[in-house]
Motif scaffolding. Structure first.
Motif, PDB file in Angstrom:
ATOM      1  N   ALA A 120     -20.588  46.461  20.501  1.00 36.70           N
ATOM      2  CA  ALA A 120     -20.451  46.008  21.892  1.00 36.70           C
ATOM      3  C   ALA A 120     -20.785  44.529  22.026  1.00 36.70           C
ATOM      4  O   ALA A 120     -20.060  43.776  22.696  1.00 36.70           O
ATOM      5  N   LEU A 121     -21.859  44.089  21.398  1.00 36.85           N
ATOM      6  CA  LEU A 121     -22.248  42.675  21.488  1.00 36.85           C
ATOM      7  C   LEU A 121     -21.264  41.765  20.758  1.00 36.85           C
ATOM      8  O   LEU A 121     -20.989  40.653  21.212  1.00 36.85           O
ATOM      9  N   THR A 122     -20.722  42.250  19.668  1.00 31.90           N
ATOM     10  CA  THR A 122     -19.731  41.452  18.937  1.00 31.90           C
ATOM     11  C   THR A 122     -18.438  41.351  19.731  1.00 31.90           C
ATOM     12  O   THR A 122     -17.843  40.274  19.847  1.00 31.90           O
TER      13      THR A 122
ATOM     14  N   VAL B 216     -21.196  37.917  22.137  1.00 26.20           N
ATOM     15  CA  VAL B 216     -22.606  37.554  22.051  1.00 26.20           C
ATOM     16  C   VAL B 216     -22.996  37.323  20.589  1.00 26.20           C
ATOM     17  O   VAL B 216     -23.753  36.411  20.275  1.00 26.20           O
ATOM     18  N   LEU B 217     -22.478  38.156  19.705  1.00 22.09           N
ATOM     19  CA  LEU B 217     -22.673  37.988  18.266  1.00 22.09           C
ATOM     20  C   LEU B 217     -21.403  37.414  17.661  1.00 22.09           C
ATOM     21  O   LEU B 217     -20.308  37.686  18.147  1.00 22.09           O
TER      22      LEU B 217
ATOM     23  N   ALA C 250     -22.845  43.315   9.796  1.00 21.52           N
ATOM     24  CA  ALA C 250     -24.106  44.001  10.089  1.00 21.52           C
ATOM     25  C   ALA C 250     -23.840  45.465  10.439  1.00 21.52           C
ATOM     26  O   ALA C 250     -24.534  46.366   9.940  1.00 21.52           O
ATOM     27  N   ALA C 251     -22.852  45.721  11.276  1.00 18.39           N
ATOM     28  CA  ALA C 251     -22.538  47.099  11.678  1.00 18.39           C
ATOM     29  C   ALA C 251     -22.092  47.937  10.483  1.00 18.39           C
ATOM     30  O   ALA C 251     -22.524  49.088  10.329  1.00 18.39           O
TER      31      ALA C 251
ATOM     32  N   ALA D 189     -29.522  39.483  13.122  1.00 19.22           N
ATOM     33  CA  ALA D 189     -30.288  38.389  13.715  1.00 19.22           C
ATOM     34  C   ALA D 189     -29.576  37.055  13.495  1.00 19.22           C
ATOM     35  O   ALA D 189     -29.485  36.228  14.415  1.00 19.22           O
ATOM     36  N   LEU D 190     -29.053  36.846  12.301  1.00 12.94           N
ATOM     37  CA  LEU D 190     -28.355  35.586  12.005  1.00 12.94           C
ATOM     38  C   LEU D 190     -27.073  35.444  12.823  1.00 12.94           C
ATOM     39  O   LEU D 190     -26.706  34.329  13.211  1.00 12.94           O
ATOM     40  N   SER D 191     -26.404  36.571  13.089  1.00 12.51           N
ATOM     41  CA  SER D 191     -25.165  36.489  13.855  1.00 12.51           C
ATOM     42  C   SER D 191     -25.405  36.095  15.300  1.00 12.51           C
ATOM     43  O   SER D 191     -24.480  35.668  15.995  1.00 12.51           O
TER      44      SER D 191
END
Length: 117
Positions: free
Chosen positions: A53-55, A59-60, A68-69, A113-115
């Motif tokens: 959702a954030l990607t 946001v990411l 990451a996912a 976190a890095l994204s």
């Protein structure tokens, strides 16, 4: 995107398997490994959904958030799969499978976190 839908479907399967393992942990005698396996699947299914959702909303960063996912999916399945195999088949997936999954989970959280940066 199609990869988002695949990740969402995998998160749904992780959640379903997590509930099944939680039921096993609650109802089977000496099912001590199933509780941690269930937790790992349930927690990281929601992490996959949140990361997607954030990607998708920007946001990411897109490729890093997806990595990451995917890491969450692979790692949680390794960890939970190894514990489940030990519970039911009395042997592991392969040597250090749970440890590999746990290390990949840590790495995936760092990638997440890095994204965001």
């Amino acid at each position: 995107m199609k990869c988002y839908r695949i990740l969402i479907a995998l998160a749904g399967l992780m959640g379903a398997c997590g509930v099944v393992l939680a039921a096993g942990a609650a109802h089977l005698a000496d099912a001590s490994r199933l509780g941690p396996a269930s937790s790992m699947l349930l927690f990281h299914a929601t992490a996959v959904l949140g990361t997607v959702a954030l990607t998708e909303r920007g946001v990411l960063r897109a490729p890093i958030g997806i990595f990451a996912a995917v890491g969450f999916v692979i790692a949680a399945l390794l960890f939970a799969g190894d514990l489940t195999m030990r519970q039911y088949a009395d042997h592991s997936l392969f040597p250090m499978a749970a440890a590999t999954g746990g290390t990949l989970l840590i790495a995936s959280w760092i990638v997440l976190a890095l994204s965001a940066l």
